[in-house]
Scaffold this active site. Sequence first.
Site, mmCIF file in Angstrom:
data_model
loop_
_atom_site.group_PDB
_atom_site.id
_atom_site.type_symbol
_atom_site.label_atom_id
_atom_site.label_comp_id
_atom_site.label_asym_id
_atom_site.label_seq_id
_atom_site.Cartn_x
_atom_site.Cartn_y
_atom_site.Cartn_z
ATOM 1 N N ASP A 8 1.041 -17.600 5.302
ATOM 2 C CA ASP A 8 0.317 -16.829 4.285
ATOM 3 C C ASP A 8 0.257 -17.551 2.931
ATOM 4 O OD1 ASP A 8 1.410 -15.325 6.407
ATOM 5 O OD2 ASP A 8 1.328 -13.457 5.279
ATOM 6 N N GLU A 39 -4.055 -13.964 3.880
ATOM 7 C CA GLU A 39 -4.117 -12.545 3.489
ATOM 8 C C GLU A 39 -3.607 -12.251 2.071
ATOM 9 O OE1 GLU A 39 -1.686 -9.625 5.285
ATOM 10 O OE2 GLU A 39 0.125 -10.559 4.543
ATOM 11 N N ASN A 67 -2.214 -7.162 7.273
ATOM 12 C CA ASN A 67 -2.344 -5.843 6.646
ATOM 13 C C ASN A 67 -3.106 -5.893 5.321
ATOM 14 O OD1 ASN A 67 0.226 -7.251 6.092
ATOM 15 N ND2 ASN A 67 0.589 -5.609 4.634
ATOM 16 N N HIS A 68 -3.167 -7.086 4.679
ATOM 17 C CA HIS A 68 -3.898 -7.194 3.411
ATOM 18 C C HIS A 68 -5.347 -7.682 3.586
ATOM 19 C CE1 HIS A 68 -0.441 -6.250 0.941
ATOM 20 N NE2 HIS A 68 0.282 -7.138 1.583
HETATM 21 FE FE LIG Z 1 1.489 -11.958 3.872
HETATM 22 FE FE LIG Z 2 1.272 -9.057 5.662
#
Ligand SMILES: [Fe+2]
Ligand SMILES: [Fe+2]
Length: 273
Positions: A8, A39, A67-68
């Site tokens: 990430d 993300e 999730n983002h």
């Molecule tokens: Fe992340």
């Molecule tokens: Fe995440």
Amino acid sequence: MRLLFLGDLVGRTGRSAATSRLPGLIANNRIDFVIVNGENAAGGFGITEEILRNVVDAGADVVTTGNHAFDQREALVFAQRQERFLRPVNFPAGTPGRGAAVFMARNGARVLVINAMGRVFMDQLDDPFTAIEKEVAACPLGEQADAIVVDFHAEATSEKQALAHYLDGRVTLIVGTHTHVPTSDYRVMAGGTAYQSDVGMCGDYDSVIGMNHEEPLRRFLHKVPGERFLPADGPATIAGLAVEIDDGTGLATAVAPLRIGGVLSETLPPFWS
Ligand SMILES: [Fe+2]
Ligand SMILES: [Fe+2]
């Protein structure tokens, strides 16, 4: 075939470290395919279309999320037209964008990339095991795909390890994202699938999972939110995983972590030299 996965990207420091170093890493180490989880690239929350383009221009073949994925609302629109953008495959039916697709590597290999999200300590999405199985069954390794990579964006190590056993021998790599801290359990499993519970993040590790530590600490101490979370902006560590793949079987032959810069000790895959 040689593949590189970067964890990430968190904030400006994470994304600029990754985009500035990627072209050299790809050229100097003959990397055929690059996946980057993006993300948290835009101020820690989601990704904009401009950042997505910059990451792709730097050499990423695919940008996965988690999730983002849709924190930047423009992603709801560009997810439909940016073919290199993936969001979790087990989001509800009707969610914009795609969760899995086949991409052409620099060596001509067909790489199926699947982005999925876990359900333990996370939002209750569709069953990721079933969703991934469906994608693998539609495009099996050694038939329609020369390599298959699963970015399993999940909190719980148990869920990630269970998925690894479920898919061992049927995919090239299962790599965990989301916790932002690299684990030391990277290996090639008995069936030939490379695995790491979490690849870590590209960001400032002198932080709380990439964020300036002050606000997270305040919330743990006082349970009262003060300001917004801001990405820590010190020197970033690029954290990733390199995988050597057998061109005949599509399974992994070697796997090693990559860490460059920042406060973590540096390590480069030995089989790159
Ligand atoms: Fe992340
Ligand atoms: Fe995440």
